[in-house]
Design a protein around this motif. Structure first.
Motif, PDB file in Angstrom:
ATOM      1  N   LEU A 173       0.844  -1.194   0.000  1.00 35.23           N
ATOM      2  CA  LEU A 173       0.000   0.000   0.000  1.00 35.23           C
ATOM      3  C   LEU A 173       0.875   1.237   0.000  1.00 35.23           C
ATOM      4  O   LEU A 173       2.065   1.192   0.309  1.00 35.23           O
ATOM      5  CB  LEU A 173      -0.938   0.026   1.212  1.00 35.23           C
ATOM      6  CG  LEU A 173      -0.355   0.413   2.585  1.00 35.23           C
ATOM      7  CD1 LEU A 173      -1.491   0.761   3.536  1.00 35.23           C
ATOM      8  CD2 LEU A 173       0.491  -0.685   3.183  1.00 35.23           C
ATOM      9  N   GLU A 174       0.249   2.366  -0.357  1.00 35.31           N
ATOM     10  CA  GLU A 174       0.948   3.645  -0.351  1.00 35.31           C
ATOM     11  C   GLU A 174       1.009   4.177   1.079  1.00 35.31           C
ATOM     12  O   GLU A 174       0.012   4.176   1.798  1.00 35.31           O
ATOM     13  CB  GLU A 174       0.210   4.660  -1.237  1.00 35.31           C
ATOM     14  CG  GLU A 174       0.239   4.320  -2.719  1.00 35.31           C
ATOM     15  CD  GLU A 174       1.639   4.439  -3.310  1.00 35.31           C
ATOM     16  OE1 GLU A 174       2.413   5.297  -2.814  1.00 35.31           O
ATOM     17  OE2 GLU A 174       1.960   3.675  -4.243  1.00 35.31           O
ATOM     18  N   LEU A 175       2.184   4.638   1.470  1.00 36.85           N
ATOM     19  CA  LEU A 175       2.378   5.156   2.819  1.00 36.85           C
ATOM     20  C   LEU A 175       2.997   6.544   2.757  1.00 36.85           C
ATOM     21  O   LEU A 175       3.832   6.813   1.895  1.00 36.85           O
ATOM     22  CB  LEU A 175       3.308   4.241   3.626  1.00 36.85           C
ATOM     23  CG  LEU A 175       2.826   2.814   3.910  1.00 36.85           C
ATOM     24  CD1 LEU A 175       3.965   1.983   4.479  1.00 36.85           C
ATOM     25  CD2 LEU A 175       1.651   2.851   4.888  1.00 36.85           C
ATOM     26  N   ASP A 176       2.568   7.429   3.649  1.00 35.57           N
ATOM     27  CA  ASP A 176       3.245   8.714   3.783  1.00 35.57           C
ATOM     28  C   ASP A 176       3.346   9.034   5.277  1.00 35.57           C
ATOM     29  O   ASP A 176       2.512   8.610   6.089  1.00 35.57           O
ATOM     30  CB  ASP A 176       2.515   9.825   3.027  1.00 35.57           C
ATOM     31  CG  ASP A 176       1.135  10.111   3.586  1.00 35.57           C
ATOM     32  OD1 ASP A 176       1.044  10.866   4.579  1.00 35.57           O
ATOM     33  OD2 ASP A 176       0.152   9.570   3.045  1.00 35.57           O
ATOM     34  N   ARG A 187      -5.236   0.696  10.417  1.00 38.07           N
ATOM     35  CA  ARG A 187      -6.321   1.494   9.827  1.00 38.07           C
ATOM     36  C   ARG A 187      -6.003   1.811   8.371  1.00 38.07           C
ATOM     37  O   ARG A 187      -6.887   1.785   7.512  1.00 38.07           O
ATOM     38  CB  ARG A 187      -6.506   2.795  10.604  1.00 38.07           C
ATOM     39  CG  ARG A 187      -7.185   2.636  11.943  1.00 38.07           C
ATOM     40  CD  ARG A 187      -7.526   3.992  12.521  1.00 38.07           C
ATOM     41  NE  ARG A 187      -8.082   3.878  13.853  1.00 38.07           N
ATOM     42  CZ  ARG A 187      -8.454   4.917  14.592  1.00 38.07           C
ATOM     43  NH1 ARG A 187      -8.328   6.136  14.101  1.00 38.07           N
ATOM     44  NH2 ARG A 187      -8.940   4.733  15.803  1.00 38.07           N
ATOM     45  N   MET A 188      -4.767   2.124   8.089  1.00 37.88           N
ATOM     46  CA  MET A 188      -4.370   2.420   6.719  1.00 37.88           C
ATOM     47  C   MET A 188      -4.507   1.180   5.843  1.00 37.88           C
ATOM     48  O   MET A 188      -4.909   1.275   4.674  1.00 37.88           O
ATOM     49  CB  MET A 188      -2.942   2.949   6.695  1.00 37.88           C
ATOM     50  CG  MET A 188      -2.782   4.296   7.399  1.00 37.88           C
ATOM     51  SD  MET A 188      -1.072   4.911   7.437  1.00 37.88           S
ATOM     52  CE  MET A 188      -0.828   5.294   5.703  1.00 37.88           C
ATOM     53  N   MET A 189      -4.175   0.018   6.402  1.00 38.73           N
ATOM     54  CA  MET A 189      -4.357  -1.220   5.643  1.00 38.73           C
ATOM     55  C   MET A 189      -5.826  -1.454   5.328  1.00 38.73           C
ATOM     56  O   MET A 189      -6.185  -1.776   4.189  1.00 38.73           O
ATOM     57  CB  MET A 189      -3.797  -2.403   6.430  1.00 38.73           C
ATOM     58  CG  MET A 189      -2.289  -2.467   6.504  1.00 38.73           C
ATOM     59  SD  MET A 189      -1.763  -4.020   7.294  1.00 38.73           S
ATOM     60  CE  MET A 189       0.019  -3.788   7.337  1.00 38.73           C
ATOM     61  N   GLY A 193      -8.188  -1.607   1.628  1.00 38.42           N
ATOM     62  CA  GLY A 193      -8.892  -2.828   1.235  1.00 38.42           C
ATOM     63  C   GLY A 193      -8.216  -4.103   1.675  1.00 38.42           C
ATOM     64  O   GLY A 193      -8.584  -5.195   1.218  1.00 38.42           O
ATOM     65  N   ILE A 194      -7.251  -4.016   2.572  1.00 36.62           N
ATOM     66  CA  ILE A 194      -6.554  -5.205   3.081  1.00 36.62           C
ATOM     67  C   ILE A 194      -7.296  -5.720   4.306  1.00 36.62           C
ATOM     68  O   ILE A 194      -7.514  -4.971   5.272  1.00 36.62           O
ATOM     69  CB  ILE A 194      -5.100  -4.868   3.447  1.00 36.62           C
ATOM     70  CG1 ILE A 194      -4.346  -4.377   2.209  1.00 36.62           C
ATOM     71  CG2 ILE A 194      -4.395  -6.071   4.075  1.00 36.62           C
ATOM     72  CD1 ILE A 194      -3.021  -3.708   2.533  1.00 36.62           C
ATOM     73  N   THR A 195      -7.699  -6.970   4.270  1.00 37.48           N
ATOM     74  CA  THR A 195      -8.440  -7.563   5.379  1.00 37.48           C
ATOM     75  C   THR A 195      -7.505  -8.445   6.193  1.00 37.48           C
ATOM     76  O   THR A 195      -7.066  -9.502   5.736  1.00 37.48           O
ATOM     77  CB  THR A 195      -9.626  -8.408   4.876  1.00 37.48           C
ATOM     78  OG1 THR A 195     -10.497  -7.572   4.091  1.00 37.48           O
ATOM     79  CG2 THR A 195     -10.403  -8.999   6.041  1.00 37.48           C
ATOM     80  N   LEU A 196      -7.174  -8.004   7.393  1.00 38.41           N
ATOM     81  CA  LEU A 196      -6.314  -8.798   8.270  1.00 38.41           C
ATOM     82  C   LEU A 196      -7.092  -9.976   8.817  1.00 38.41           C
ATOM     83  O   LEU A 196      -8.249  -9.840   9.236  1.00 38.41           O
ATOM     84  CB  LEU A 196      -5.791  -7.926   9.419  1.00 38.41           C
ATOM     85  CG  LEU A 196      -4.844  -6.798   8.989  1.00 38.41           C
ATOM     86  CD1 LEU A 196      -4.609  -5.848  10.143  1.00 38.41           C
ATOM     87  CD2 LEU A 196      -3.530  -7.366   8.486  1.00 38.41           C
ATOM     88  N   ASP A 233      -3.231 -11.611   5.650  1.00 33.69           N
ATOM     89  CA  ASP A 233      -4.557 -11.168   5.224  1.00 33.69           C
ATOM     90  C   ASP A 233      -5.449 -12.372   4.963  1.00 33.69           C
ATOM     91  O   ASP A 233      -5.060 -13.524   5.207  1.00 33.69           O
ATOM     92  CB  ASP A 233      -4.465 -10.248   3.994  1.00 33.69           C
ATOM     93  CG  ASP A 233      -3.969 -10.966   2.742  1.00 33.69           C
ATOM     94  OD1 ASP A 233      -3.881 -12.212   2.736  1.00 33.69           O
ATOM     95  OD2 ASP A 233      -3.665 -10.264   1.747  1.00 33.69           O
ATOM     96  N   ASP A 234      -6.657 -12.121   4.463  1.00 33.99           N
ATOM     97  CA  ASP A 234      -7.630 -13.204   4.297  1.00 33.99           C
ATOM     98  C   ASP A 234      -7.325 -14.107   3.115  1.00 33.99           C
ATOM     99  O   ASP A 234      -8.017 -15.111   2.898  1.00 33.99           O
ATOM    100  CB  ASP A 234      -9.050 -12.646   4.189  1.00 33.99           C
ATOM    101  CG  ASP A 234      -9.217 -11.634   3.075  1.00 33.99           C
ATOM    102  OD1 ASP A 234      -8.190 -11.251   2.451  1.00 33.99           O
ATOM    103  OD2 ASP A 234     -10.354 -11.201   2.833  1.00 33.99           O
ATOM    104  N   THR A 235      -6.278 -13.794   2.344  1.00 35.94           N
ATOM    105  CA  THR A 235      -5.849 -14.698   1.275  1.00 35.94           C
ATOM    106  C   THR A 235      -4.688 -15.578   1.728  1.00 35.94           C
ATOM    107  O   THR A 235      -4.224 -16.429   0.972  1.00 35.94           O
ATOM    108  CB  THR A 235      -5.409 -13.905   0.023  1.00 35.94           C
ATOM    109  OG1 THR A 235      -4.181 -13.220   0.297  1.00 35.94           O
ATOM    110  CG2 THR A 235      -6.476 -12.902  -0.388  1.00 35.94           C
TER     111      THR A 235
END
Length: 261
Positions: A173-176, A187-189, A193-196, A233-235
């Motif tokens: 993901l993009e991070l700043d 929260r950023m994940m 759209g990343i599901t932990l 994640d869920d995958t």
């Protein structure tokens, strides 16, 4: 004392600032436990801060309208938790608020915010580096393949609690830095759209290095709690490898243990 109902009494104690303690004398919950809970909440939420004086037991019992043994028992329960200390000739004093965190797949930021701890973050390091062998293995990368390295200092009420080091896949993901300092990584994940789904985690302890002690406002060699976590994640993809250190004087993990049938 002010009436707050047929069975409850509120007590405002000037030594404790502007706090109101509501003691329900008709409740099955012992008065000492009610007082201890409300004092602990005041410390946890920052209404009582390190160094604040509560006075001695005799003065407190008179001012709160409680027996001295009741006040003594309430104070002792918080002394045992490391939140208060008795000082000869001074009285009872607030030491610090210790963060208690349940062992669940949650972010430290979310847990601190939910507990009213006023979390803040400073990004210490944010760069792309070759993944060390252990990190590469945890994230399913080839040895030497690049990963994003984050180092952040997490504080509550302006006092450092933890030094967080996270490795992430480069394409995750993009991070700043601005967002990393204003919210939590998980929260950023989720926003991306990343599901932990699950994690493998190990908790331990060791002494602080000089660098860690300096950042965490501790003495070199002070006790630190450690946490190593690989999150998926869920995958089933590994999305994070974390190595965190926490001040043992201000932080603890909570376990719920169940009997296996």
């Amino acid at each position: 004392m002010a009436k707050t109902g047929d069975r409850a009494r509120a007590v405002t104690e000037p030594v404790l600032g502007s706090l109101d303690f509501v003691l329900d004398r008709g409740s099955p919950v012992p008065l000492y436990h009610q007082l201890a809970q409300q004092l602990e909440a005041a410390i946890t939420h920052g209404d009582l801060t390190p160094g604040d004086l509560l006075g001695n037991e005799v003065d407190l019992s008179v001012r709160l309208g409680l027996s001295r043994p009741t006040v003594r028992q309430a104070i002792q329960s918080l002394v045992d938790k490391g939140l208060l200390v008795r000082r000869r000739g001074v009285g009872t004093q607030v030491v610090h608020s210790q963060v208690r965190r349940p062992l669940e797949l949650t972010s430290l930021y979310d847990d601190l915010e939910a507990a009213g701890q006023g979390p803040s973050t400073r990004v210490v390091r944010h760069e792309t580096v070759p993944a060390p062998p252990g990190v590469a293995a945890a994230l399913g990368l080839s040895e030497g393949e690049e990963a994003v390295l984050l180092e952040r200092l997490r504080s509550t009420h302006g006092r450092p609690v933890a030094l967080l080091r996270n490795y992430l896949p480069v394409d995750l993901l993009e991070l700043d830095d601005a967002r990393l300092e204003s919210t939590g990584l998980y929260r950023m994940m989720r926003a991306a759209g990343i599901t932990l789904h699950s994690a493998r985690q190990t908790v331990g302890a060791r002494s602080a290095t000089a660098g860690e002690a300096s950042r965490l406002d501790e003495q070199e060699g002070a006790a630190l709690l450690t946490m190593h976590r690989t999150a998926y994640d869920d995958t089933g993809r590994a999305v994070e490898y974390a190595t965190h250190v926490y001040r043992a004087s201000r932080y603890s993990f909570d376990f719920q243990l169940l009997v296996r049938s």
